[in-house]
Design an enzyme around this catalytic site. Sequence first.
Site, PDB file in Angstrom:
ATOM      1  N   HIS A 413      -6.004  10.216   1.382  1.00  0.00           N
ATOM      2  CA  HIS A 413      -4.986   9.202   1.651  1.00  0.00           C
ATOM      3  C   HIS A 413      -3.994   9.001   0.516  1.00  0.00           C
ATOM      4  O   HIS A 413      -3.250   8.017   0.542  1.00  0.00           O
ATOM      5  CB  HIS A 413      -5.664   7.855   1.943  1.00  0.00           C
ATOM      6  CG  HIS A 413      -5.988   7.655   3.388  1.00  0.00           C
ATOM      7  ND1 HIS A 413      -5.077   7.200   4.304  1.00  0.00           N
ATOM      8  CD2 HIS A 413      -7.127   7.877   4.078  1.00  0.00           C
ATOM      9  CE1 HIS A 413      -5.638   7.125   5.491  1.00  0.00           C
ATOM     10  NE2 HIS A 413      -6.879   7.536   5.380  1.00  0.00           N
ATOM     11  N   LYS A 604       4.961  -5.003   1.659  1.00  0.00           N
ATOM     12  CA  LYS A 604       3.890  -4.048   1.366  1.00  0.00           C
ATOM     13  C   LYS A 604       3.385  -4.352  -0.030  1.00  0.00           C
ATOM     14  O   LYS A 604       3.926  -5.221  -0.714  1.00  0.00           O
ATOM     15  CB  LYS A 604       4.379  -2.596   1.483  1.00  0.00           C
ATOM     16  CG  LYS A 604       5.648  -2.299   0.710  1.00  0.00           C
ATOM     17  CD  LYS A 604       6.145  -0.891   1.022  1.00  0.00           C
ATOM     18  CE  LYS A 604       6.781  -0.826   2.388  1.00  0.00           C
ATOM     19  NZ  LYS A 604       6.241   0.208   3.256  1.00  0.00           N
ATOM     20  N   ARG A 605       2.319  -3.657  -0.444  1.00  0.00           N
ATOM     21  CA  ARG A 605       1.821  -3.862  -1.805  1.00  0.00           C
ATOM     22  C   ARG A 605       2.940  -3.614  -2.823  1.00  0.00           C
ATOM     23  O   ARG A 605       3.785  -2.738  -2.608  1.00  0.00           O
ATOM     24  CB  ARG A 605       0.641  -2.936  -2.090  1.00  0.00           C
ATOM     25  CG  ARG A 605      -0.637  -3.316  -1.390  1.00  0.00           C
ATOM     26  CD  ARG A 605      -1.716  -2.269  -1.566  1.00  0.00           C
ATOM     27  NE  ARG A 605      -1.355  -1.013  -0.920  1.00  0.00           N
ATOM     28  CZ  ARG A 605      -1.157   0.117  -1.565  1.00  0.00           C
ATOM     29  NH1 ARG A 605      -1.259   0.146  -2.876  1.00  0.00           N
ATOM     30  NH2 ARG A 605      -0.838   1.224  -0.912  1.00  0.00           N
ATOM     31  N   THR A 712       1.912   2.701   7.468  1.00  0.00           N
ATOM     32  CA  THR A 712       1.714   2.220   8.843  1.00  0.00           C
ATOM     33  C   THR A 712       2.597   1.022   9.127  1.00  0.00           C
ATOM     34  O   THR A 712       2.897   0.740  10.287  1.00  0.00           O
ATOM     35  CB  THR A 712       0.245   1.848   9.102  1.00  0.00           C
ATOM     36  OG1 THR A 712      -0.203   0.954   8.086  1.00  0.00           O
ATOM     37  CG2 THR A 712      -0.635   3.082   9.116  1.00  0.00           C
ATOM     38  N   LYS A 716       4.728  -0.250  12.649  1.00  0.00           N
ATOM     39  CA  LYS A 716       4.674  -1.590  13.244  1.00  0.00           C
ATOM     40  C   LYS A 716       6.078  -2.147  13.452  1.00  0.00           C
ATOM     41  O   LYS A 716       6.377  -2.733  14.502  1.00  0.00           O
ATOM     42  CB  LYS A 716       3.860  -2.523  12.343  1.00  0.00           C
ATOM     43  CG  LYS A 716       2.393  -2.157  12.246  1.00  0.00           C
ATOM     44  CD  LYS A 716       1.715  -2.816  11.058  1.00  0.00           C
ATOM     45  CE  LYS A 716       0.340  -2.197  10.804  1.00  0.00           C
ATOM     46  NZ  LYS A 716      -0.250  -2.590   9.519  1.00  0.00           N
TER      47      LYS A 716
END
Length: 885
Positions: A413, A604-605, A712, A716
């Site tokens: 990943h 996001k992070r 991801t 969305k």
Amino acid sequence: MPQPKIHFSTSELKLKTDSDSFVNIMAAPLTDQEKRKQISIRGIVGVENVAELKKGFNRHLHFTLVKDRNVATPRDYYFALAHTVRDHLVGRWIRTQQFYYETDPKRVYYLSLEFYMGRTLQNTMINLGLQNACDEAIYQLGLDMEDLEEMEEDAGLGNGGLGRLAACFLDSMATLGLAAYGYGIRYEYGIFNQKIKEGWQVEEADDWLRHGNPWEKARPEFMLPVHFYGRVDESKDGSKWVDTQVVLAMPYDTPIPGYMNNTVNTMRLWSARAPNDFNLKDFNVGDYIQAVLDRNLAENISRVLYPNDNFFEGKELRLKQEYFVVAATLQDIIRRFKTSKRASTGRVSFENFPEKVKKLHWDTVCWIKTVFIPIHVLLSVCYLMTVWNLLTNPFLSSQAWSITKRTFAYTNHTVLPEALERWPVELLETLLPRHLQIIYRINQVHLDEIAALFPGDLDRLRRMSLVEEDGGKRINMAHLCIVGSHAVNGVAEIHSNIIKTEVFRDFHELEPKKFQNKTNGITPRRWLLLCNPGLAELIAEAIGEEYVKDLSQLKKLNKLVDDDAFIRDVCKVKQDNKEKFSQYLENEYKVKINPSSMFDVHVKRIHEYKRQLLNCLHVITMYNRIKKNPNAPFVPRTVIIGGKAAPGYHMAKMIIKLITTVGEVVNNDPVVGSKLKVIYLENYRVSLAEKVIPATDLSEQISTAGTEASGTGNMKFMLNGALTIGTMDGANVEMAEEAGMENMFIFGMRVEDVAAMDVEGYDAMAYYKRIPELKLAIDHIKSGYFCPKTPELFKDITNMLFNHDRFKVFADYEAYIKSQEEVSRLYQNPKEWTKMVIKNIAASGKFSSDRTITDYAKEVWGVEPTDLKIPEANGKKITFCFSNF
């Protein structure tokens, strides 16, 4: 008390809720149009269902919570509803396990150190088809459903996208009828709660279990031992791991319902417990306090989630967590295998283990990325294969090794080198001494094979070794994963190509057929039906409701791209979502939001490679343009940025401080007014994503090309009608292929451009000198324009941008600004903008996690998804082995 009106379906058909009127209306003959409006993909309201739900609600309020309406709190009402909905799960849950026992399918075991589940109540109601009936029942009880849903704590047992992917995959596996189990850790404290105080991130503990968890069931009867430390005794009978410290793994089960198919799978999370005799000798000599403290040390294994999934820290606790979940899970899997129906007939053989068990394990730091999975399955299988008398030297047994490799598959990943685990040999020697011996044996066999294939190629042996010598001895866990698995894959086409040609090139050259691609996906149940019911219903009315389980059917929307009525409906849904979220922002952040402005969202992070700094530079550029010419036409924007920085990640925390500082100046400048607002979303999490994503116009996916494995969040946003501005990175590449490059705002360097720049050298100063607007924006940051009291506050950021920016922010600045200008031009034409939105929604079908899991099932696990609806028991006597759970 007079009863108000209620929406009983998402089509907003209103009914009176006194019982006589309700029955009369339900009994009246309906026109075809009315019938179509009443069939909702969130469930049909029936009088009997509503009455049953109300009865269950009151029963749980009285007998489970021991409260009545005079003293009950909103949280009591939430728990009463949760227990009521769970009642509808339990029968299906037990029946599913009975069905698996009877049919004895191949099982899929999904190990992850993170499951970012979010809230469970609404998702469960939707998957069971109870949403509208529950809405009606709660309304008749005089309560507000949204208020009850807000009482639920997010199960934040994950850092971000990877943990959320795990949750989506569990949903899809249940929906596709796969006999699947999720395994992880039941952290007492999940991802920290983020507070923004004076612009700085402050972490607070996420005590998500403080009020209890109505969705889980403890299973103390399945508690298992896990061993640590000790030493290895060598004798003529072989090696034995002795004098170990034992920690018990206590399982907690959570039901995972499929969508409208009666399948309810299980997620089993392990909690660490000290054995009862733990350091009892201290207690016996009077040192009670020390005995209790030692118990706490053992139980710390499951105390807290590591809040960082993109940087490897070789901490002992982390290694304990990884081995803890693997050791407990493998024992549990083998127990279930031995007690299967096949075993009861005496037809079980461990040679059949891979045919009945398929395990998926993950890389990156927030997942089980270590090969302690294959290592420990080797130990377990070999231990249980004593009937074959193979224990004398188990790792020379080709049969044991073959079983192991056929059982495991490995998904990578990340391509970031700092995220790949390399454990110090000294730590392994202390914590897992027998396992270190086994790693060395595996490595020796592995290197012997390489040497035979490439004689004299010592550099290749060094590159492919599982044991690295540079900078101290370390075990390369990714290499061990590849060697111990029968399949290896990336999570987007571009990412899979990178791991073949760069990260694991030597291994790909050795076994090219082992490497595959499986592009990630998201579950449309949570990320459309749950979070965006208006759009979900609109789509269902246009193309039917089968798309919920077959997202590829969204392609049918292409025929409506030029339909003015459908365009207006899509616009209205988006505007309704924006107005609702605007109200939320005003309530939470006390900033007046223009709901007609473009909602430009980057959530996001916080990490340098995700380039929130590039977005911030665009904000400053827009601010400078407004200040320079206040009367020039300007498309109003609300820039929304959110995400958590790992507590020890200094640069990420400084990026948050810069964004909030710039936002403070922009939001309070009277010259800017409502043209530009900057909001930093505090404590971004699943339940907040469900609010912001449906309201988004522009989705920011701007990582440096070649650094994001997939993403991801981009999927969305696409599914919910946002347009994407992004680089050709991760799944953005495939999104552009599906929707067409002309329907996205793609900018900046490609992977090959970044690689060429790495060779030639990246000169940040050259961009700074050449681009006036970039120079002005950076000068504002350097000079303290946004923080005059502390002008050098952001010197670490500017120093990094000029001297060691691995992710080349300046190199993409100019292209990014031009692409943003194209965004603004198109946004001024709502019809053309919405047509592009519809094309994106129509093209998002590929990015369903149902498709991803189907690909895994057919091409890696060797199982077939099914649309079979598990039959009810119908009073028939079922042979059932409870250990099947």
